[in-house]
Design a protein around this motif. Sequence first.
Motif, PDB file in Angstrom:
ATOM      1  N   LEU A   7      -5.103  24.159  -6.623  1.00 58.30           N
ATOM      2  CA  LEU A   7      -5.198  23.554  -7.868  1.00 58.30           C
ATOM      3  C   LEU A   7      -3.976  23.350  -8.771  1.00 58.30           C
TER       4      LEU A   7
ATOM      5  N   ILE B 205      -0.569  22.421  -2.644  1.00 59.84           N
ATOM      6  CA  ILE B 205      -1.173  21.624  -2.900  1.00 59.84           C
ATOM      7  C   ILE B 205      -1.286  20.494  -2.037  1.00 59.84           C
TER       8      ILE B 205
ATOM      9  N   ARG C  57      -3.866  10.408  -6.059  1.00 59.77           N
ATOM     10  CA  ARG C  57      -2.475  10.802  -5.357  1.00 59.77           C
ATOM     11  C   ARG C  57      -2.591  11.899  -5.062  1.00 59.77           C
ATOM     12  N   TYR C  58      -3.476  12.080  -3.891  1.00 62.25           N
ATOM     13  CA  TYR C  58      -3.653  13.182  -2.375  1.00 62.25           C
ATOM     14  C   TYR C  58      -4.362  12.619  -2.040  1.00 62.25           C
TER      15      TYR C  58
ATOM     16  N   CYS D 203     -11.407  19.842  -3.869  1.00 65.28           N
ATOM     17  CA  CYS D 203     -11.275  20.133  -4.788  1.00 65.28           C
ATOM     18  C   CYS D 203     -12.428  21.486  -4.995  1.00 65.28           C
TER      19      CYS D 203
ATOM     20  N   LEU E 288      -7.070  12.965  -8.639  1.00 65.34           N
ATOM     21  CA  LEU E 288      -6.834  13.865  -7.642  1.00 65.34           C
ATOM     22  C   LEU E 288      -6.958  13.156  -6.554  1.00 65.34           C
ATOM     23  N   TYR E 289      -7.865  12.560  -6.076  1.00 60.75           N
ATOM     24  CA  TYR E 289      -7.687  11.627  -4.951  1.00 60.75           C
ATOM     25  C   TYR E 289      -6.659  10.621  -5.077  1.00 60.75           C
TER      26      TYR E 289
ATOM     27  N   ARG F 267       0.452  23.550  -7.937  1.00 65.32           N
ATOM     28  CA  ARG F 267       0.461  21.739  -7.758  1.00 65.32           C
ATOM     29  C   ARG F 267       1.498  21.375  -6.238  1.00 65.32           C
TER      30      ARG F 267
ATOM     31  N   ASP G  64     -11.374  13.605 -12.985  1.00 64.82           N
ATOM     32  CA  ASP G  64      -9.986  15.033 -12.576  1.00 64.82           C
ATOM     33  C   ASP G  64     -10.839  14.455 -10.884  1.00 64.82           C
TER      34      ASP G  64
END
Length: 161
Positions: free
Chosen positions: A49, A55, A12-13, A43, A9-10, A52, A5
């Motif tokens: 989170l 974020i 994506r962002y 995180c 996340l990394y 969405r 996860d």
Amino acid sequence: MEPADMRDLYERYGHIIYGRCMRILGDGHEAYDAAQDVFLKLCGQGHVLRARERIVPWIFVAAKRHCFNILRSRKKYLAVENIDDIAGSIDEEARMDARRILAFVLRHHGKKVRDAVYYSYVEKLSQDEIHALTGQSPATIRRCLRKFQRSVERRRQRIDA
């Protein structure tokens, strides 16, 4: 949070966080370290989170605050970090004068004006995007920008006199 996860996340962002830190700090290594710190904070923000749509605004605010704390700790705080874009193609002495004027002018303004100036001139965000980040109405943003422009002009006139 599971490692998979965090990786997603990394992916994506991470580039958004790094880009934001790079724009403020201007140094790739320092921006990378700052981006890692901001990512770790992200995180730990379960409530962000889960929503969405919150974020990216959270990243903008958290990265800005974190990077400005770094700049303040280096005693080089300047609310608008990339004066070269504003100053244009003027010589180095004039650029330094522009930096001093901008730092002096922004120091005398409140958070609303500093945010409006920063997001408008540095981040090049629209008024709707600034509204989403700060909660300021477009009318307030325009008013803050006019206030800043008048302030710059007054300071410039004092210097020229």
